[in-house]
Design a protein around this motif. Sequence first.
Motif, short mmCIF file in Angstrom:
data_model
loop_
_atom_site.label_atom_id
_atom_site.label_comp_id
_atom_site.label_asym_id
_atom_site.label_seq_id
_atom_site.Cartn_x
_atom_site.Cartn_y
_atom_site.Cartn_z
N VAL A 18 -1.33 22.68 -6.75
CA VAL A 18 -1.28 21.34 -6.90
C VAL A 18 -2.65 20.85 -7.29
CG1 VAL A 18 -1.93 18.98 -5.08
CG2 VAL A 18 -0.10 21.21 -4.34
N ARG A 19 -2.49 19.71 -8.72
CA ARG A 19 -3.61 19.45 -9.62
C ARG A 19 -4.28 18.32 -8.70
NH1 ARG A 19 -4.82 22.16 -13.98
NH2 ARG A 19 -2.87 23.96 -14.46
N GLY A 20 -5.60 17.91 -9.19
CA GLY A 20 -5.98 16.28 -8.96
C GLY A 20 -7.65 17.00 -8.24
N ARG A 21 -8.11 15.78 -7.17
CA ARG A 21 -9.03 16.07 -6.60
C ARG A 21 -8.68 16.83 -5.34
NH1 ARG A 21 -12.32 12.96 -3.25
NH2 ARG A 21 -10.93 11.27 -3.49
N VAL A 22 -8.33 17.56 -5.06
CA VAL A 22 -8.59 18.39 -4.15
C VAL A 22 -8.74 19.62 -3.79
CG1 VAL A 22 -4.78 17.58 -4.67
CG2 VAL A 22 -6.79 19.93 -5.32
N GLN A 23 -9.89 19.59 -3.47
CA GLN A 23 -10.46 20.79 -3.20
C GLN A 23 -11.58 20.40 -3.12
OE1 GLN A 23 -12.34 24.18 -5.90
NE2 GLN A 23 -9.39 24.48 -6.21
N GLY A 24 -12.05 20.38 -1.39
CA GLY A 24 -13.85 20.08 -1.12
C GLY A 24 -13.51 18.43 -0.80
N VAL A 25 -11.89 18.40 -0.45
CA VAL A 25 -11.57 16.73 0.35
C VAL A 25 -10.69 17.03 1.87
CG1 VAL A 25 -11.99 15.71 -2.03
CG2 VAL A 25 -9.97 16.30 -1.41
N GLY A 26 -10.71 18.44 2.74
CA GLY A 26 -10.18 18.38 3.55
C GLY A 26 -8.04 18.94 2.71
N PHE A 27 -7.83 18.75 1.40
CA PHE A 27 -7.10 18.64 1.18
C PHE A 27 -6.24 19.98 2.08
CE2 PHE A 27 -3.17 20.23 -0.99
CZ PHE A 27 -2.80 19.13 -1.28
N ARG A 28 -6.52 21.31 2.00
CA ARG A 28 -6.00 22.35 2.52
C ARG A 28 -5.87 21.94 3.88
NH1 ARG A 28 -9.70 27.23 1.40
NH2 ARG A 28 -11.17 25.24 1.87
N TRP A 29 -7.22 21.77 4.93
CA TRP A 29 -6.65 21.55 6.33
C TRP A 29 -5.04 21.04 6.22
CZ3 TRP A 29 -6.59 17.29 9.08
CH2 TRP A 29 -6.34 17.66 10.21
N TRP A 30 -5.97 19.51 5.49
CA TRP A 30 -3.71 18.71 5.63
C TRP A 30 -3.23 19.30 5.40
CZ3 TRP A 30 -0.16 17.33 2.29
CH2 TRP A 30 -0.02 16.37 2.74
N THR A 31 -3.13 20.00 4.05
CA THR A 31 -1.81 21.02 4.39
C THR A 31 -0.99 21.50 5.23
OG1 THR A 31 -2.02 20.39 1.74
CG2 THR A 31 -0.32 22.60 2.94
N ARG A 32 -2.56 22.52 5.88
CA ARG A 32 -2.11 23.66 6.83
C ARG A 32 -1.23 22.92 8.37
NH1 ARG A 32 -4.96 24.92 11.41
NH2 ARG A 32 -3.92 26.48 12.07
N ALA A 33 -2.20 21.38 8.32
CA ALA A 33 -1.71 21.14 9.54
C ALA A 33 -0.07 20.04 9.31
CB ALA A 33 -2.48 19.03 9.69
N ARG A 34 0.43 19.51 8.08
CA ARG A 34 1.44 19.84 7.87
C ARG A 34 2.58 20.42 8.02
NH1 ARG A 34 -1.60 15.93 8.02
NH2 ARG A 34 -1.09 16.26 9.63
N ALA A 35 2.33 21.86 7.45
CA ALA A 35 2.95 23.00 7.50
C ALA A 35 2.87 23.51 8.50
CB ALA A 35 2.03 23.66 6.65
N LEU A 36 1.84 23.26 9.46
CA LEU A 36 2.70 23.62 11.27
C LEU A 36 2.98 22.71 11.66
CD1 LEU A 36 -0.82 24.84 12.10
CD2 LEU A 36 0.88 26.33 11.41
N GLU A 37 3.37 21.22 11.64
CA GLU A 37 4.45 20.17 12.08
C GLU A 37 5.66 20.14 11.33
OE1 GLU A 37 1.10 16.62 12.29
OE2 GLU A 37 3.01 16.64 11.22
N LEU A 38 5.82 21.24 10.63
CA LEU A 38 7.01 21.28 9.84
C LEU A 38 7.96 22.93 10.43
CD1 LEU A 38 6.64 19.86 6.32
CD2 LEU A 38 8.06 18.57 7.97
N GLY A 39 6.97 23.89 10.84
CA GLY A 39 7.15 24.96 11.15
C GLY A 39 7.41 26.12 10.10
#
Length: 104
Positions: A18-39
């Motif tokens: 994933v490209r863009g402004r994705v480091q240092g903004v909580g993006f990995r945390w958000w991705t983890r939360a969505r992934a866990l919700e989806l199993g």
Amino acid sequence: MTHGETTGDQVCRVLVYVRGRVQGVGFRWWTRARALELGLVGHARNTDDGRVEIVAEGRRGDVRRLLDLLTEEPSTTRRPGRVTAVSQVQWSLPRYDASSFVER
């Protein structure tokens, strides 16, 4: 079903960057939360060139939903940062080597 067709219940693995402004903004945390919700299991990690690498494994339909959430505009899930591209999508067979989804 013909040869080569897949269902949403088939387990698979995907690797994306994933490209863009994705480091240092909580993006990995958000991705983890969505992934866990989806199993899903796997990881999200920052790369040296400013991208985030995501490996996700689970039912194909759930993996596709995560990919949709990564690119959804406007984001209905308050995705942090700004995604400009999701590239190098590589589908493969599951490895079953992860037990959760983690930030690295």
